[in-house]
Design an enzyme around this catalytic site. Sequence first.
Site, PDB file in Angstrom:
ATOM      1  N   TYR A 101       3.162   2.139  -2.484  1.00  0.00           N
ATOM      2  CA  TYR A 101       3.547   3.547  -2.345  1.00  0.00           C
ATOM      3  C   TYR A 101       3.733   4.235  -3.696  1.00  0.00           C
ATOM      4  CZ  TYR A 101       4.362   1.739   2.300  1.00  0.00           C
ATOM      5  OH  TYR A 101       4.193   1.120   3.508  1.00  0.00           O
ATOM      6  N   ASP A 102       3.432   5.534  -3.707  1.00  0.00           N
ATOM      7  CA  ASP A 102       3.639   6.364  -4.891  1.00  0.00           C
ATOM      8  C   ASP A 102       4.931   7.168  -4.799  1.00  0.00           C
ATOM      9  OD1 ASP A 102       1.095   5.614  -5.898  1.00  0.00           O
ATOM     10  OD2 ASP A 102       0.147   7.129  -4.635  1.00  0.00           O
ATOM     11  N   THR A 103       5.335   7.499  -3.563  1.00  0.00           N
ATOM     12  CA  THR A 103       6.507   8.340  -3.339  1.00  0.00           C
ATOM     13  C   THR A 103       7.484   7.635  -2.406  1.00  0.00           C
ATOM     14  OG1 THR A 103       5.201  10.369  -3.594  1.00  0.00           O
ATOM     15  CG2 THR A 103       7.323  10.562  -2.467  1.00  0.00           C
TER      16      THR A 103
ATOM     17  N   ARG B  24       0.722   7.151   1.223  1.00  0.00           N
ATOM     18  CA  ARG B  24       1.289   6.589  -0.003  1.00  0.00           C
ATOM     19  C   ARG B  24       2.769   6.918  -0.142  1.00  0.00           C
ATOM     20  NH1 ARG B  24      -1.081   2.681  -2.541  1.00  0.00           N
ATOM     21  NH2 ARG B  24      -0.261   3.409  -4.542  1.00  0.00           N
TER      22      ARG B  24
ATOM     23  N   ARG C 256       7.464   8.517  -7.647  1.00  0.00           N
ATOM     24  CA  ARG C 256       8.176   9.773  -7.409  1.00  0.00           C
ATOM     25  C   ARG C 256       9.310   9.502  -6.427  1.00  0.00           C
ATOM     26  NH1 ARG C 256       5.540  15.266  -4.901  1.00  0.00           N
ATOM     27  NH2 ARG C 256       4.755  13.739  -3.394  1.00  0.00           N
TER      28      ARG C 256
END
Length: 296
Positions: free
Chosen positions: A19-21, A238, A53
């Site tokens: 994951y990005d967030t 994500r 993030r």
Amino acid sequence: MAPTLLETRDDYEAFVDRYDTFLFDCDGVIWRGNTAIDNVPETLNMLRKRGKRLIFVTNNSATSRRDYVGKFAKLGMQAAVEEIFSSAYATAVYLRDVVGFAPEKKAYVIGGSGIRSELEDVGITTVGHDDTAAISLATLGDVEPSADVGAVVFGIDYDISYRKLSNAHINLTQNPDCLFIATNDDRTLPGGKYVYPGTGALLSTLIHSTQRTPLVMGKPNTPMLDCVMQKFRLDPARSCMVGDRLDTDILFGIKGGVSTLCVLTGVADEASVLSPSAPQATYYMLSLGDLFKLGQ
């Protein structure tokens, strides 16, 4: 599909890489009461260093976003106002941008300074915070509806009183155009050693007396979800919602089409997480703080 338990370093590594967030609830995930949960500050630092993030999505309306920044700092964690999305802020945005709340109207607030701050920051005048005079059956007649009140906004209020409830009731029942908005309807509130009555428990009094149904802003409801998705332009594939409550945090993530992680440091326990009748989290783990091991 049953939730997957994260318990090894390999599990943690694969989870973080996916994951990005990360969207986090606060009470029961980041802290309990005024105490940070063990190793959570280190976990957040690790995620930031990896370029993730972080967004903090909370139903707690008692605290403004600015005050939340102060609380994070006091507990040794970094957070910016822009990273915090509270039910109080969502309420303010909704009244300003969706309703187009008339500037001459006022919001009668049952709740803490957090709601008042967020509403006033977008230009909405609030009343009700000074409704502290004693009341009795003999003086009930002093409570009158006000043509200036265009909305009753209900959040957690640690000083709730019969006078406040009476004022809210009379405005809602005598003026059908008066909006009825709740920041959230959480049944309970985790705090320190025990779990206590939440906004929803207090809100039920007005629902019962007025026979009106409020628009509920907070998780897992659509208004909060729409505001978060629009503001942050999330890529659901994500993104992961991390919470401790199945009926709010996890259901919020499910409705938003994002993955979910339920931690066992707040309301939910393992038995409830694994119950087939409960909203099904993607993952669960003992504590968010366990991820700090990836930073060692």
